[in-house]
Scaffold this motif. Sequence first.
Motif, PDB file in Angstrom:
ATOM      1  N   ASP A   1      82.949  25.631  42.151  1.00 27.44           N
ATOM      2  CA  ASP A   1      82.713  24.814  40.966  1.00 27.44           C
ATOM      3  C   ASP A   1      82.242  25.698  39.811  1.00 27.44           C
ATOM      4  OD1 ASP A   1      80.983  23.089  39.097  1.00 27.44           O
ATOM      5  OD2 ASP A   1      81.934  21.565  40.354  1.00 27.44           O
ATOM      6  N   GLN A   2      82.667  25.378  38.604  1.00 26.51           N
ATOM      7  CA  GLN A   2      82.293  26.177  37.439  1.00 26.51           C
ATOM      8  C   GLN A   2      80.788  26.194  37.206  1.00 26.51           C
ATOM      9  OE1 GLN A   2      84.525  27.962  35.383  1.00 26.51           O
ATOM     10  NE2 GLN A   2      85.928  27.503  37.075  1.00 26.51           N
ATOM     11  N   LEU A   3      80.064  25.187  37.726  1.00 27.06           N
ATOM     12  CA  LEU A   3      78.621  25.092  37.513  1.00 27.06           C
ATOM     13  C   LEU A   3      77.804  25.866  38.553  1.00 27.06           C
ATOM     14  CD1 LEU A   3      78.281  21.320  36.525  1.00 27.06           C
ATOM     15  CD2 LEU A   3      78.333  23.309  35.019  1.00 27.06           C
ATOM     16  N   ALA A   4      78.459  26.367  39.622  1.00 25.55           N
ATOM     17  CA  ALA A   4      77.732  27.084  40.680  1.00 25.55           C
ATOM     18  C   ALA A   4      77.007  28.326  40.162  1.00 25.55           C
ATOM     19  CB  ALA A   4      78.675  27.436  41.823  1.00 25.55           C
ATOM     20  N   PRO A   5      77.658  29.199  39.361  1.00 26.79           N
ATOM     21  CA  PRO A   5      76.924  30.360  38.822  1.00 26.79           C
ATOM     22  C   PRO A   5      75.730  29.938  37.973  1.00 26.79           C
ATOM     23  CG  PRO A   5      79.279  30.690  38.586  1.00 26.79           C
ATOM     24  CD  PRO A   5      79.091  29.260  39.016  1.00 26.79           C
ATOM     25  N   LYS A   6      75.872  28.830  37.232  1.00 24.02           N
ATOM     26  CA  LYS A   6      74.760  28.364  36.393  1.00 24.02           C
ATOM     27  C   LYS A   6      73.563  27.989  37.235  1.00 24.02           C
ATOM     28  CE  LYS A   6      73.519  25.046  32.795  1.00 24.02           C
ATOM     29  NZ  LYS A   6      73.974  23.906  31.953  1.00 24.02           N
ATOM     30  N   ALA A   7      73.813  27.351  38.393  1.00 25.53           N
ATOM     31  CA  ALA A   7      72.710  26.953  39.277  1.00 25.53           C
ATOM     32  C   ALA A   7      71.951  28.178  39.782  1.00 25.53           C
ATOM     33  CB  ALA A   7      73.249  26.138  40.452  1.00 25.53           C
ATOM     34  N   ILE A   8      72.678  29.218  40.150  1.00 26.89           N
ATOM     35  CA  ILE A   8      72.043  30.440  40.650  1.00 26.89           C
ATOM     36  C   ILE A   8      71.317  31.172  39.518  1.00 26.89           C
ATOM     37  CG2 ILE A   8      72.476  32.691  41.718  1.00 26.89           C
ATOM     38  CD1 ILE A   8      74.782  31.363  43.258  1.00 26.89           C
ATOM     39  N   ASN A   9      71.935  31.211  38.347  1.00 25.25           N
ATOM     40  CA  ASN A   9      71.280  31.844  37.199  1.00 25.25           C
ATOM     41  C   ASN A   9      69.998  31.104  36.808  1.00 25.25           C
ATOM     42  OD1 ASN A   9      73.174  33.899  36.913  1.00 25.25           O
ATOM     43  ND2 ASN A   9      74.475  32.708  35.547  1.00 25.25           N
ATOM     44  N   ASN A  10      70.020  29.794  36.888  1.00 30.69           N
ATOM     45  CA  ASN A  10      68.810  29.016  36.592  1.00 30.69           C
ATOM     46  C   ASN A  10      67.699  29.351  37.586  1.00 30.69           C
ATOM     47  OD1 ASN A  10      69.971  27.742  34.410  1.00 30.69           O
ATOM     48  ND2 ASN A  10      70.522  25.883  35.522  1.00 30.69           N
ATOM     49  N   TRP A  11      68.082  29.555  38.852  1.00 30.19           N
ATOM     50  CA  TRP A  11      67.103  29.922  39.890  1.00 30.19           C
ATOM     51  C   TRP A  11      66.501  31.297  39.574  1.00 30.19           C
ATOM     52  CZ3 TRP A  11      66.648  33.972  43.316  1.00 30.19           C
ATOM     53  CH2 TRP A  11      65.763  33.807  44.374  1.00 30.19           C
ATOM     54  N   ALA A  12      67.356  32.258  39.217  1.00 27.08           N
ATOM     55  CA  ALA A  12      66.869  33.604  38.884  1.00 27.08           C
ATOM     56  C   ALA A  12      65.968  33.553  37.657  1.00 27.08           C
ATOM     57  CB  ALA A  12      68.050  34.540  38.648  1.00 27.08           C
ATOM     58  N   ASN A  13      66.372  32.810  36.651  1.00 27.25           N
ATOM     59  CA  ASN A  13      65.591  32.670  35.425  1.00 27.25           C
ATOM     60  C   ASN A  13      64.204  32.090  35.717  1.00 27.25           C
ATOM     61  OD1 ASN A  13      65.324  32.609  32.453  1.00 27.25           O
ATOM     62  ND2 ASN A  13      65.335  30.396  32.740  1.00 27.25           N
ATOM     63  N   LYS A  14      64.175  31.048  36.541  1.00 25.31           N
ATOM     64  CA  LYS A  14      62.906  30.392  36.891  1.00 25.31           C
ATOM     65  C   LYS A  14      61.997  31.333  37.672  1.00 25.31           C
ATOM     66  CE  LYS A  14      61.016  26.676  39.772  1.00 25.31           C
ATOM     67  NZ  LYS A  14      61.343  25.573  40.719  1.00 25.31           N
ATOM     68  N   ASN A  15      62.555  32.049  38.638  1.00 24.49           N
ATOM     69  CA  ASN A  15      61.727  32.857  39.532  1.00 24.49           C
ATOM     70  C   ASN A  15      61.384  34.234  38.970  1.00 24.49           C
ATOM     71  OD1 ASN A  15      61.234  31.356  42.201  1.00 24.49           O
ATOM     72  ND2 ASN A  15      63.401  30.960  41.809  1.00 24.49           N
ATOM     73  N   THR A  16      61.942  34.575  37.813  1.00 25.62           N
ATOM     74  CA  THR A  16      61.513  35.787  37.106  1.00 25.62           C
ATOM     75  C   THR A  16      60.880  35.414  35.763  1.00 25.62           C
ATOM     76  OG1 THR A  16      63.666  36.153  36.037  1.00 25.62           O
ATOM     77  CG2 THR A  16      63.312  37.181  38.193  1.00 25.62           C
ATOM     78  N   LYS A  17      60.554  34.145  35.616  1.00 28.02           N
ATOM     79  CA  LYS A  17      59.877  33.637  34.409  1.00 28.02           C
ATOM     80  C   LYS A  17      60.594  34.048  33.132  1.00 28.02           C
ATOM     81  CE  LYS A  17      55.510  32.948  36.726  1.00 28.02           C
ATOM     82  NZ  LYS A  17      54.037  32.873  36.623  1.00 28.02           N
ATOM     83  N   GLY A  18      61.911  33.907  33.170  1.00 24.11           N
ATOM     84  CA  GLY A  18      62.722  34.119  31.979  1.00 24.11           C
ATOM     85  C   GLY A  18      63.105  35.548  31.688  1.00 24.11           C
ATOM     86  N   LEU A  19      62.718  36.505  32.516  1.00 25.93           N
ATOM     87  CA  LEU A  19      63.009  37.910  32.229  1.00 25.93           C
ATOM     88  C   LEU A  19      64.392  38.338  32.711  1.00 25.93           C
ATOM     89  CD1 LEU A  19      59.542  39.551  32.875  1.00 25.93           C
ATOM     90  CD2 LEU A  19      60.597  38.945  30.710  1.00 25.93           C
ATOM     91  N   ILE A  20      64.900  37.699  33.753  1.00 26.07           N
ATOM     92  CA  ILE A  20      66.282  37.937  34.191  1.00 26.07           C
ATOM     93  C   ILE A  20      66.982  36.586  34.164  1.00 26.07           C
ATOM     94  CG2 ILE A  20      67.788  38.731  36.042  1.00 26.07           C
ATOM     95  CD1 ILE A  20      65.598  40.611  36.936  1.00 26.07           C
ATOM     96  N   LYS A  21      67.754  36.356  33.113  1.00 25.56           N
ATOM     97  CA  LYS A  21      68.340  35.035  32.877  1.00 25.56           C
ATOM     98  C   LYS A  21      69.699  34.857  33.525  1.00 25.56           C
ATOM     99  CE  LYS A  21      65.999  34.109  28.471  1.00 25.56           C
ATOM    100  NZ  LYS A  21      65.056  35.243  28.542  1.00 25.56           N
ATOM    101  N   GLU A  22      70.407  35.962  33.757  1.00 28.79           N
ATOM    102  CA  GLU A  22      71.770  35.855  34.282  1.00 28.79           C
ATOM    103  C   GLU A  22      72.055  36.955  35.288  1.00 28.79           C
ATOM    104  OE1 GLU A  22      75.581  34.745  31.914  1.00 28.79           O
ATOM    105  OE2 GLU A  22      75.584  36.936  32.066  1.00 28.79           O
ATOM    106  N   VAL A  23      72.466  36.557  36.488  1.00 23.47           N
ATOM    107  CA  VAL A  23      72.867  37.526  37.506  1.00 23.47           C
ATOM    108  C   VAL A  23      74.330  37.318  37.914  1.00 23.47           C
ATOM    109  CG1 VAL A  23      70.577  38.012  38.447  1.00 23.47           C
ATOM    110  CG2 VAL A  23      71.833  36.024  39.269  1.00 23.47           C
ATOM    111  N   ILE A  24      74.866  36.132  37.644  1.00 23.21           N
ATOM    112  CA  ILE A  24      76.278  35.839  37.907  1.00 23.21           C
ATOM    113  C   ILE A  24      76.926  35.523  36.570  1.00 23.21           C
ATOM    114  CG2 ILE A  24      77.930  34.383  39.148  1.00 23.21           C
ATOM    115  CD1 ILE A  24      76.159  35.908  41.036  1.00 23.21           C
ATOM    116  N   ASN A  25      77.915  36.321  36.159  1.00 24.05           N
ATOM    117  CA  ASN A  25      78.503  36.117  34.834  1.00 24.05           C
ATOM    118  C   ASN A  25      79.965  35.691  34.868  1.00 24.05           C
ATOM    119  OD1 ASN A  25      79.745  38.499  35.586  1.00 24.05           O
ATOM    120  ND2 ASN A  25      78.522  39.791  34.223  1.00 24.05           N
TER     121      ASN A  25
END
Length: 367
Positions: free
Chosen positions: A161-185
């Motif tokens: 699904d096109q939204l799957a990378p967004k879900a993972i990026n949101n998780w990374a963003n949350k757990n690094t307190k906004g310092l790493i916003k995107e890991v799947i591009n």
Amino acid sequence: IYMKKSIIPLLGAAILLAACENMPHEVKTLTLTSEERVINSQQNEFSLDLLKQVNANEKSSENVFLSPLGVAFVCGMMTNGAEGNTLDQILSTIGAEGYSVDDLNEYYKNILENLPYLDKTTDMKIADAIWVDDQCHAKKDFIDANKTYYLADVVSLDLQDQLAPKAINNWANKNTKGLIKEVINEPFSDDVRMVLTNAIYFKGQWAKEFKKINTREEEFTLASGTTATVSMMNMEKELSVTPPYDWNLYFSQIDTVPDYYDARMLRLYFKDKAYCMDIVLPREGINCEDYLAEFDMEQLKELEELLRSYNVEVKLPKFTRKYHRDLNEDMQTLGMTDAFNGQLADLSGIAEEDLYLNKLFQDSFLE
């Protein structure tokens, strides 16, 4: 993670932020068993081996910044579904050779539950997650072990699904307190069946701070020997540092100086001294690359034993560092080969499907 025609990318998001804010919380004690102390020592060796491997093969002029602990966590999660040579290679590579998956699980559970809480002012978080494609039949034992020992969130979703990378990026963003916003591009390919993620966040307050008023533009010598103008932090205080040489050797006029005087170490503690940053500086005339290539845990131990309290002037560039590294080749060079091979990988304990590891990478941030 892929099936033999599908993938499980693994990624580790790790950040380190040193700052000056007070964030009180419960304080815990981290006590290692005799087995865990050996694993911990061997994982420190893995950390140094990975740094040396990546640094030697970094093709750009970038500075390398890694979190070996983050890499070890995602590999550790994999051990709960790896078998045979694949399992042996993973354990050996990350420093758990001679120990069982149960031993490793208990070690990581101890780390997860206690390491982030060693003092009351440091804000540290370690998070793990498993993202399972809704067409993948993940095995219950694999999921349960990673929930129990790695406190992993388990999410079932359509990875195509096109939204799957967004879900993972949101998780990374949350757990690094906004310092790493995107890991799947980009969207995942059709054969992706599982993604394992780890995030480490650290925000610490220095025990002895660099005062903002003492930061000024100065020249800094790069590894190449050229200079650059940087914002240089300055501090003159009593700190833990190694002497430039052995005074006994100096006064006895012995010509041969031990190798460990080829560099000096500075230890900067965070509040309460539960955590610290060690900085190793090769002496003038010794190339950083050459020094690191020969550096080992024995030399690190020798430097630590030489640390004493001295009044010392410290100049340290103020900097921010972002780094991305695909670690497939590095981990294979260090011995973890079968997991990446569609013909040889035995990850039969992860899912009903025939899986192999397609990609292992890390994004990191330091300020």
